[in-house]
Write a protein that holds these residues in place. Structure first.
Motif, mmCIF file in Angstrom:
data_model
loop_
_atom_site.group_PDB
_atom_site.id
_atom_site.type_symbol
_atom_site.label_atom_id
_atom_site.label_comp_id
_atom_site.label_asym_id
_atom_site.label_seq_id
_atom_site.Cartn_x
_atom_site.Cartn_y
_atom_site.Cartn_z
ATOM 1 N N TYR A 76 0.843 -1.188 0.000
ATOM 2 C CA TYR A 76 0.000 0.000 0.000
ATOM 3 C C TYR A 76 0.883 1.244 0.000
ATOM 4 O O TYR A 76 1.812 1.351 0.803
ATOM 5 N N PRO A 77 0.625 2.165 -0.904
ATOM 6 C CA PRO A 77 1.483 3.353 -1.006
ATOM 7 C C PRO A 77 1.317 4.282 0.187
ATOM 8 O O PRO A 77 0.234 4.371 0.778
ATOM 9 N N ASN A 78 2.392 4.955 0.515
ATOM 10 C CA ASN A 78 2.369 5.924 1.609
ATOM 11 C C ASN A 78 2.024 7.301 1.043
ATOM 12 O O ASN A 78 2.892 8.136 0.815
ATOM 13 N N ILE A 79 0.737 7.518 0.811
ATOM 14 C CA ILE A 79 0.254 8.776 0.242
ATOM 15 C C ILE A 79 -0.540 9.532 1.305
ATOM 16 O O ILE A 79 -1.488 8.971 1.880
ATOM 17 N N PRO A 80 -0.182 10.763 1.598
ATOM 18 C CA PRO A 80 -0.937 11.530 2.596
ATOM 19 C C PRO A 80 -2.425 11.584 2.252
ATOM 20 O O PRO A 80 -2.795 11.884 1.113
ATOM 21 N N GLY A 81 -3.251 11.276 3.239
ATOM 22 C CA GLY A 81 -4.694 11.369 3.071
ATOM 23 C C GLY A 81 -5.351 10.144 2.478
ATOM 24 O O GLY A 81 -6.581 10.133 2.301
ATOM 25 N N LEU A 82 -4.579 9.100 2.172
ATOM 26 C CA LEU A 82 -5.172 7.908 1.552
ATOM 27 C C LEU A 82 -6.300 7.337 2.417
ATOM 28 O O LEU A 82 -7.361 6.940 1.905
ATOM 29 N N ASP A 83 -6.096 7.321 3.714
ATOM 30 C CA ASP A 83 -7.110 6.769 4.620
ATOM 31 C C ASP A 83 -8.340 7.657 4.744
ATOM 32 O O ASP A 83 -9.371 7.210 5.260
ATOM 33 N N SER A 84 -8.238 8.891 4.282
ATOM 34 C CA SER A 84 -9.380 9.809 4.420
ATOM 35 C C SER A 84 -10.341 9.730 3.233
ATOM 36 O O SER A 84 -11.398 10.360 3.253
ATOM 37 N N PHE A 85 -9.985 8.942 2.223
ATOM 38 C CA PHE A 85 -10.823 8.860 1.029
ATOM 39 C C PHE A 85 -12.180 8.241 1.364
ATOM 40 O O PHE A 85 -12.254 7.188 2.007
ATOM 41 N N LYS A 86 -13.251 8.882 0.941
ATOM 42 C CA LYS A 86 -14.607 8.449 1.286
ATOM 43 C C LYS A 86 -15.244 7.545 0.224
ATOM 44 O O LYS A 86 -16.291 6.947 0.457
ATOM 45 N N GLY A 87 -14.608 7.476 -0.953
ATOM 46 C CA GLY A 87 -15.136 6.611 -1.992
ATOM 47 C C GLY A 87 -14.708 5.169 -1.772
ATOM 48 O O GLY A 87 -14.302 4.766 -0.681
ATOM 49 N N THR A 88 -14.808 4.373 -2.826
ATOM 50 C CA THR A 88 -14.393 2.971 -2.756
ATOM 51 C C THR A 88 -12.894 2.874 -3.015
ATOM 52 O O THR A 88 -12.380 3.448 -3.973
ATOM 53 N N LEU A 89 -12.194 2.144 -2.143
ATOM 54 C CA LEU A 89 -10.744 2.009 -2.234
ATOM 55 C C LEU A 89 -10.366 0.552 -2.022
ATOM 56 O O LEU A 89 -10.787 -0.068 -1.046
ATOM 57 N N PHE A 90 -9.597 -0.023 -2.953
ATOM 58 C CA PHE A 90 -9.127 -1.402 -2.752
ATOM 59 C C PHE A 90 -7.870 -1.656 -3.573
ATOM 60 O O PHE A 90 -7.587 -0.972 -4.551
ATOM 61 N N HIS A 91 -7.113 -2.673 -3.137
ATOM 62 C CA HIS A 91 -5.912 -3.124 -3.837
ATOM 63 C C HIS A 91 -6.337 -4.144 -4.890
ATOM 64 O O HIS A 91 -7.315 -4.874 -4.706
ATOM 65 N N SER A 92 -5.601 -4.206 -5.976
ATOM 66 C CA SER A 92 -5.988 -5.114 -7.067
ATOM 67 C C SER A 92 -6.031 -6.569 -6.630
ATOM 68 O O SER A 92 -6.818 -7.357 -7.167
ATOM 69 N N SER A 93 -5.213 -6.958 -5.640
ATOM 70 C CA SER A 93 -5.225 -8.343 -5.162
ATOM 71 C C SER A 93 -6.329 -8.588 -4.135
ATOM 72 O O SER A 93 -6.457 -9.708 -3.629
#
Length: 533
Positions: free
Chosen positions: A154-171
């Motif tokens: 999982y990338p270390n991108i500021p604010g990634l955890d704050s995203f309110k939409g759908t978020l998932f890894h390809s695996s």
């Protein structure tokens, strides 16, 4: 037959108990090989509810193997019914289920069982395994079949955890999420991404593809097998073996392309540039998609539909770094904000973080994390000094850039079974690879790797942050088979199953009265060898 009935009169104790972690290709292979050798006292611990390993995890749209299926399968269980040259994830998993059923492996699998800790008891010569529910198990032999590509990165991108939409890894694909009419961001353009991007581009309203670095992509020679071919494969099994052999040598000879500045590598570049030129006409887009590193430094990818997908009106290729993410937007380095309904992470795996998050402690309570603090390494990618009776499949420096990993897995499984046979036949408490042997092996290995394209100037999952190549094997699979066709017992220390023995007085194993001991280095010359004859 039980192991103690088949492995000779030396064995005065009960058969060795064996724990295998993982029920993917590696776990099933070593389980089948153990069964064929007469062992029955083994258990596969699988954290999921089904077998399949990477082919259970990776079910994203377009998920297929990039090695022909007649080669990406066991040599002892050929399949005449592959639907096409490069099979999808579901067909591969169905093949694994068939193997587990045919060889009666299901009875040995404990599903929904995650092992979190493994500790070696030097006095008893046994491994203590701790399950996620706290239950403890004791086994004589501990085999990791977890592989290199099982932990999503999982990338270390500021604010990634704050995203309110759908978020998932390809695996960890969310098959319940409906892509139609959505604006989607894909972060990462590796081997998985170039397979699912063309598929989802047909469905979404807008697709923003964030690329850190482009890939060398060559054509994918895929096609369906005809009914006539299936009939011939079923009627003449020797035909499959011949076809598999031809595929094997075709791939094996391509190893030459991974030597620095090789003529074959230059031919690969030409093929990659040709396919790009056939599809990409926009000079700006072509520049974005052209790598600036030597071909092979990163994984060479195969695709026929990625470049056409990049030219769709609803697809945007963005090469600026993702700087932050908020509840509904992705921000790039040029200051642009793009609103999206979903973010899909095609960021690969923690490939150099072997066996994580499993906590392993060997002799003298040494942790595996400490042993590998400068980067993972092992002897032949299979055994590790200070961690007796511990074996790995698809371990450090056994990944390939040119051939089928199943070839490596089968040779490793054969090697491991021979070691376990010796533990039984000679009534040994444990085997432990010698430190000097492992050190010399890895010094030579890194020297060979320095001559390969993976050591050139690029970042890849083959290397640690410090630049140490911990994943790839630097030579041919023939070379690896030759080195692992049978163990050299002088490479190991052994402790006999003697309750009065001092475990610190371990001895290097000998090869019998004809062994040339003077030509073999020993860490303690004064020690005597155990006769294996």
């Amino acid at each position: 037959m039980r192991p103690n009935q088949t492995l000779g009169a030396h064995n005065a104790e009960a058969p060795k108990t064996i724990a295998i972690l993982g029920a993917g290709f590696s776990g099933l292979c070593v389980a089948i090989k153990l069964k064929q050798a007469g062992f029955d006292s083994f258990t596969l611990y699988e954290k999921s509810s089904k077998l399949g390993g990477t082919w259970l995890d990776n079910t994203y749209p377009g998920a297929e193997c990039d090695v022909p299926s007649h080669l990406y399968s066991f040599s002892f269980e050929l399949n005449p019914n592959w639907s096409k040259r490069f099979s999808n994830c579901y067909e591969i998993r169905a093949y694994l289920e068939h193997c587990a059923t045919k060889y009666d492996i299901y009875q040995h699998i404990e599903f929904n069982t995650e092992i979190t800790h493994a500790d070696f008891d030097e006095n008893k010569g046994k491994w203590s395994l701790t399950r996620a529910d706290g239950q403890r198990l004791t086994q004589d032999v501990f085999i990791s079949a977890l592989g290199q590509l099982n932990k999503p990165k999982y990338p270390n991108i500021p604010g990634l955890d704050s995203f309110k939409g759908t978020l998932f890894h390809s695996s960890r694909w969310d098959h319940d999420f409906k892509l139609e009419g959505k604006s989607v961001a894909v972060i990462g353009t590796g081997a998985s991404a170039i397979q699912f991007i063309p598929e989802i581009a047909k469905q979404v309203k807008q697709l923003d593809v964030y690329q850190r670095s482009p890939n060398w992509i060559v054509p994918k020679p895929d096609r369906e097998y005809s009914d006539a071919e299936h009939r011939h494969f079923n009627r003449y099994p020797a035909l499959i073996r011949l076809y598999r052999r031809l595929l094997y040598w075709q791939f094996e000879l391509s190893f030459m392309a991974f030597k620095k500045d090789s003529w074959l590598g230059k031919r690969f570049v030409k093929a990659a540039e040709t396919i790009m030129g056939q599809h990409i006409t926009d000079p700006a887009l072509k520049q974005k998609l052209t790598p600036n590193y030597q071909i092979g430094c990163k994984r060479v990818l195969i695709s026929n539909d990625y470049y056409p997908a990049m030219q769709r009106d609803n697809v945007a290729l963005i090469t600026n770094t993702v700087t932050k993410i908020d509840a509904h937007n992705v921000y790039s380095g040029d200051g642009t904000k793009r609103a999206v309904d979903a973010i899909i992470l095609g960021t690969g795996f923690e490939a150099t973080d072997f066996l994580s998050p499993l906590q392993i402690k060997g002799k003298n309570h040494q942790s595996l994390n400490q042993a590998w603090k400068d980067g993972a390494e092992a002897y032949l990618g299979i055994t590790l000094t200070g961690f007796p009776n511990f074996f790995m499949l698809y371990g450090p420096n056994t990944n390939l850039g040119h051939n089928s990993i199943i070839v490596m897995i089968e040779t490793q499984a054969n090697y491991i079974v021979q070691c376990i046979k010796t533990l039984n036949e000679k009534n040994l408490k444990y085997l432990d690879v010698r430190y000097d042997v492992q050190q010399r092996h890895n010094q030579n290995l890194q020297q060979d790797l320095s001559k390969r394209v993976w050591a050139s100037d690029c970042s890849s999952w083959y290397k640690t942050e410090t630049g140490k190549i911990t994943n790839n094997w630097p030579n041919t699979t023939v070379n690896y088979w030759w080195r692992t066709r049978r163990p050299n017992w002088l490479d190991y220390h052994a402790v006999p199953q003697d309750k009065n023995a001092n475990v610190h007085n371990s001895q290097p194993l000998g090869l019998g009265p004809k062994a040339d001991l003077e030509s073999q280095p020993t860490s303690k010359p004064e020690q005597k060898s155990i006769n294996l004859s």
